[in-house]
Design a protein around this motif. Structure first.
Motif, PDB file in Angstrom:
ATOM      1  N   VAL A 231     -97.086  62.227 -54.640  1.00  0.00           N
ATOM      2  CA  VAL A 231     -98.398  62.122 -55.283  1.00  0.00           C
ATOM      3  C   VAL A 231     -99.429  61.584 -54.298  1.00  0.00           C
ATOM      4  O   VAL A 231    -100.533  62.123 -54.199  1.00  0.00           O
ATOM      5  CB  VAL A 231     -98.333  61.225 -56.544  1.00  0.00           C
ATOM      6  CG1 VAL A 231     -99.720  60.975 -57.105  1.00  0.00           C
ATOM      7  CG2 VAL A 231     -97.436  61.860 -57.612  1.00  0.00           C
ATOM      8  N   GLU A 232     -99.080  60.537 -53.573  1.00  0.00           N
ATOM      9  CA  GLU A 232    -100.036  59.951 -52.620  1.00  0.00           C
ATOM     10  C   GLU A 232    -100.390  60.936 -51.512  1.00  0.00           C
ATOM     11  O   GLU A 232    -101.552  61.041 -51.134  1.00  0.00           O
ATOM     12  CB  GLU A 232     -99.489  58.650 -52.050  1.00  0.00           C
ATOM     13  CG  GLU A 232     -99.486  57.548 -53.094  1.00  0.00           C
ATOM     14  CD  GLU A 232     -98.843  56.264 -52.631  1.00  0.00           C
ATOM     15  OE1 GLU A 232     -98.168  56.251 -51.568  1.00  0.00           O
ATOM     16  OE2 GLU A 232     -98.996  55.258 -53.345  1.00  0.00           O
ATOM     17  N   ASP A 233     -99.415  61.654 -50.997  1.00  0.00           N
ATOM     18  CA  ASP A 233     -99.698  62.671 -49.979  1.00  0.00           C
ATOM     19  C   ASP A 233    -100.564  63.782 -50.557  1.00  0.00           C
ATOM     20  O   ASP A 233    -101.416  64.338 -49.873  1.00  0.00           O
ATOM     21  CB  ASP A 233     -98.408  63.272 -49.413  1.00  0.00           C
ATOM     22  CG  ASP A 233     -97.654  62.298 -48.527  1.00  0.00           C
ATOM     23  OD1 ASP A 233     -98.199  61.222 -48.177  1.00  0.00           O
ATOM     24  OD2 ASP A 233     -96.491  62.611 -48.187  1.00  0.00           O
ATOM     25  N   GLY A 234    -100.357  64.099 -51.814  1.00  0.00           N
ATOM     26  CA  GLY A 234    -101.100  65.166 -52.473  1.00  0.00           C
ATOM     27  C   GLY A 234    -102.548  64.831 -52.736  1.00  0.00           C
ATOM     28  O   GLY A 234    -103.364  65.725 -52.971  1.00  0.00           O
ATOM     29  N   LYS A 235    -102.911  63.552 -52.700  1.00  0.00           N
ATOM     30  CA  LYS A 235    -104.301  63.173 -52.915  1.00  0.00           C
ATOM     31  C   LYS A 235    -105.189  63.696 -51.786  1.00  0.00           C
ATOM     32  O   LYS A 235    -106.368  63.910 -51.974  1.00  0.00           O
ATOM     33  CB  LYS A 235    -104.423  61.663 -53.034  1.00  0.00           C
ATOM     34  CG  LYS A 235    -103.866  61.128 -54.330  1.00  0.00           C
ATOM     35  CD  LYS A 235    -104.124  59.644 -54.435  1.00  0.00           C
ATOM     36  CE  LYS A 235    -103.613  59.106 -55.741  1.00  0.00           C
ATOM     37  NZ  LYS A 235    -104.314  59.600 -56.898  1.00  0.00           N
ATOM     38  N   ASN A 236    -104.606  63.908 -50.631  1.00  0.00           N
ATOM     39  CA  ASN A 236    -105.368  64.386 -49.478  1.00  0.00           C
ATOM     40  C   ASN A 236    -105.306  65.889 -49.321  1.00  0.00           C
ATOM     41  O   ASN A 236    -105.990  66.460 -48.487  1.00  0.00           O
ATOM     42  CB  ASN A 236    -104.870  63.711 -48.193  1.00  0.00           C
ATOM     43  CG  ASN A 236    -105.076  62.221 -48.259  1.00  0.00           C
ATOM     44  OD1 ASN A 236    -106.081  61.754 -48.744  1.00  0.00           O
ATOM     45  ND2 ASN A 236    -104.112  61.466 -47.790  1.00  0.00           N
ATOM     46  N   ARG A 237    -104.421  66.543 -50.062  1.00  0.00           N
ATOM     47  CA  ARG A 237    -104.291  67.998 -49.972  1.00  0.00           C
ATOM     48  C   ARG A 237    -103.654  68.500 -51.259  1.00  0.00           C
ATOM     49  O   ARG A 237    -103.130  67.723 -52.051  1.00  0.00           O
ATOM     50  CB  ARG A 237    -103.440  68.404 -48.764  1.00  0.00           C
ATOM     51  CG  ARG A 237    -102.041  67.849 -48.789  1.00  0.00           C
ATOM     52  CD  ARG A 237    -101.272  68.230 -47.533  1.00  0.00           C
ATOM     53  NE  ARG A 237    -100.091  67.431 -47.396  1.00  0.00           N
ATOM     54  CZ  ARG A 237     -98.997  67.540 -48.144  1.00  0.00           C
ATOM     55  NH1 ARG A 237     -98.939  68.421 -49.112  1.00  0.00           N
ATOM     56  NH2 ARG A 237     -97.959  66.761 -47.948  1.00  0.00           N
ATOM     57  N   GLN A 238    -103.694  69.772 -51.476  1.00  0.00           N
ATOM     58  CA  GLN A 238    -103.052  70.379 -52.654  1.00  0.00           C
ATOM     59  C   GLN A 238    -101.543  70.298 -52.483  1.00  0.00           C
ATOM     60  O   GLN A 238    -101.010  70.840 -51.552  1.00  0.00           O
ATOM     61  CB  GLN A 238    -103.490  71.846 -52.786  1.00  0.00           C
ATOM     62  CG  GLN A 238    -102.997  72.541 -54.016  1.00  0.00           C
ATOM     63  CD  GLN A 238    -103.678  72.036 -55.286  1.00  0.00           C
ATOM     64  OE1 GLN A 238    -104.688  71.377 -55.236  1.00  0.00           O
ATOM     65  NE2 GLN A 238    -103.110  72.358 -56.413  1.00  0.00           N
ATOM     66  N   PHE A 239    -100.857  69.550 -53.342  1.00  0.00           N
ATOM     67  CA  PHE A 239     -99.417  69.475 -53.156  1.00  0.00           C
ATOM     68  C   PHE A 239     -98.699  70.489 -54.026  1.00  0.00           C
ATOM     69  O   PHE A 239     -99.170  70.868 -55.076  1.00  0.00           O
ATOM     70  CB  PHE A 239     -98.873  68.059 -53.341  1.00  0.00           C
ATOM     71  CG  PHE A 239     -98.836  67.513 -54.736  1.00  0.00           C
ATOM     72  CD1 PHE A 239     -97.757  67.742 -55.561  1.00  0.00           C
ATOM     73  CD2 PHE A 239     -99.860  66.709 -55.203  1.00  0.00           C
ATOM     74  CE1 PHE A 239     -97.699  67.197 -56.831  1.00  0.00           C
ATOM     75  CE2 PHE A 239     -99.812  66.166 -56.465  1.00  0.00           C
ATOM     76  CZ  PHE A 239     -98.736  66.407 -57.285  1.00  0.00           C
ATOM     77  N   SER A 240     -97.575  70.906 -53.525  1.00  0.00           N
ATOM     78  CA  SER A 240     -96.776  71.912 -54.205  1.00  0.00           C
ATOM     79  C   SER A 240     -95.374  71.385 -54.376  1.00  0.00           C
ATOM     80  O   SER A 240     -94.807  70.805 -53.468  1.00  0.00           O
ATOM     81  CB  SER A 240     -96.747  73.203 -53.383  1.00  0.00           C
ATOM     82  OG  SER A 240     -95.962  74.150 -54.034  1.00  0.00           O
ATOM     83  N   ILE A 241     -94.839  71.569 -55.563  1.00  0.00           N
ATOM     84  CA  ILE A 241     -93.483  71.164 -55.868  1.00  0.00           C
ATOM     85  C   ILE A 241     -92.655  72.403 -55.980  1.00  0.00           C
ATOM     86  O   ILE A 241     -93.005  73.349 -56.666  1.00  0.00           O
ATOM     87  CB  ILE A 241     -93.446  70.378 -57.195  1.00  0.00           C
ATOM     88  CG1 ILE A 241     -94.418  69.205 -57.119  1.00  0.00           C
ATOM     89  CG2 ILE A 241     -92.047  69.910 -57.491  1.00  0.00           C
ATOM     90  CD1 ILE A 241     -94.729  68.597 -58.447  1.00  0.00           C
ATOM     91  N   LYS A 242     -91.556  72.428 -55.273  1.00  0.00           N
ATOM     92  CA  LYS A 242     -90.704  73.635 -55.250  1.00  0.00           C
ATOM     93  C   LYS A 242     -90.111  73.921 -56.598  1.00  0.00           C
ATOM     94  O   LYS A 242     -89.807  73.090 -57.369  1.00  0.00           O
ATOM     95  CB  LYS A 242     -89.589  73.479 -54.226  1.00  0.00           C
ATOM     96  CG  LYS A 242     -90.134  73.349 -52.832  1.00  0.00           C
ATOM     97  CD  LYS A 242     -89.006  73.145 -51.871  1.00  0.00           C
ATOM     98  CE  LYS A 242     -89.549  72.878 -50.490  1.00  0.00           C
ATOM     99  NZ  LYS A 242     -88.558  72.530 -49.538  1.00  0.00           N
TER     100      LYS A 242
END
Length: 105
Positions: free
Chosen positions: A94-105
């Protein structure tokens, strides 16, 4: 991939979105910033139009991928998923995704 059907492929974007909603809500709960700290995920406003079975499948995925701590309570007639908190891996996602669109496999 020969083993992926059209139905599964079409479901992936919505599954990814459901997982992000659940992870983000439990992240907010851990931070003390949730507007809905007590409601069950079946009742999250963003998921109210999603069938419980689909939410259930996504919670199982999050548990199995070690992104959340939780479980499945079962009795003769139903199964009920629960989450107690994010794991360190889930928090980092979640924290990494705040800076970019995160994707969960």
């Amino acid at each position: 991939d020969d083993l992926v059907t059209g139905v599964q492929t079409c479901a992936l974007p919505i599954y990814n979105e459901i997982r992000k909603i659940i992870l983000n809500e439990f992240y907010k709960r851990a931070q003390g910033t949730s507007k809905n700290p007590k409601i069950h995920m079946y009742n999250f406003p963003e998921l109210k139009e999603i069938e419980n079975e689909v939410i259930f499948d996504n919670v199982k995925y999050l548990i199995n991928e070690n992104l959340v701590r939780g479980g499945i309570d079962e009795d003769q007639n139903q199964s009920f998923p629960w989450i107690s908190k994010l794991t360190k891996t889930g928090t980092k996602l979640v924290e990494d995704g705040k800076n970019r669109q995160f994707s969960i496999k």
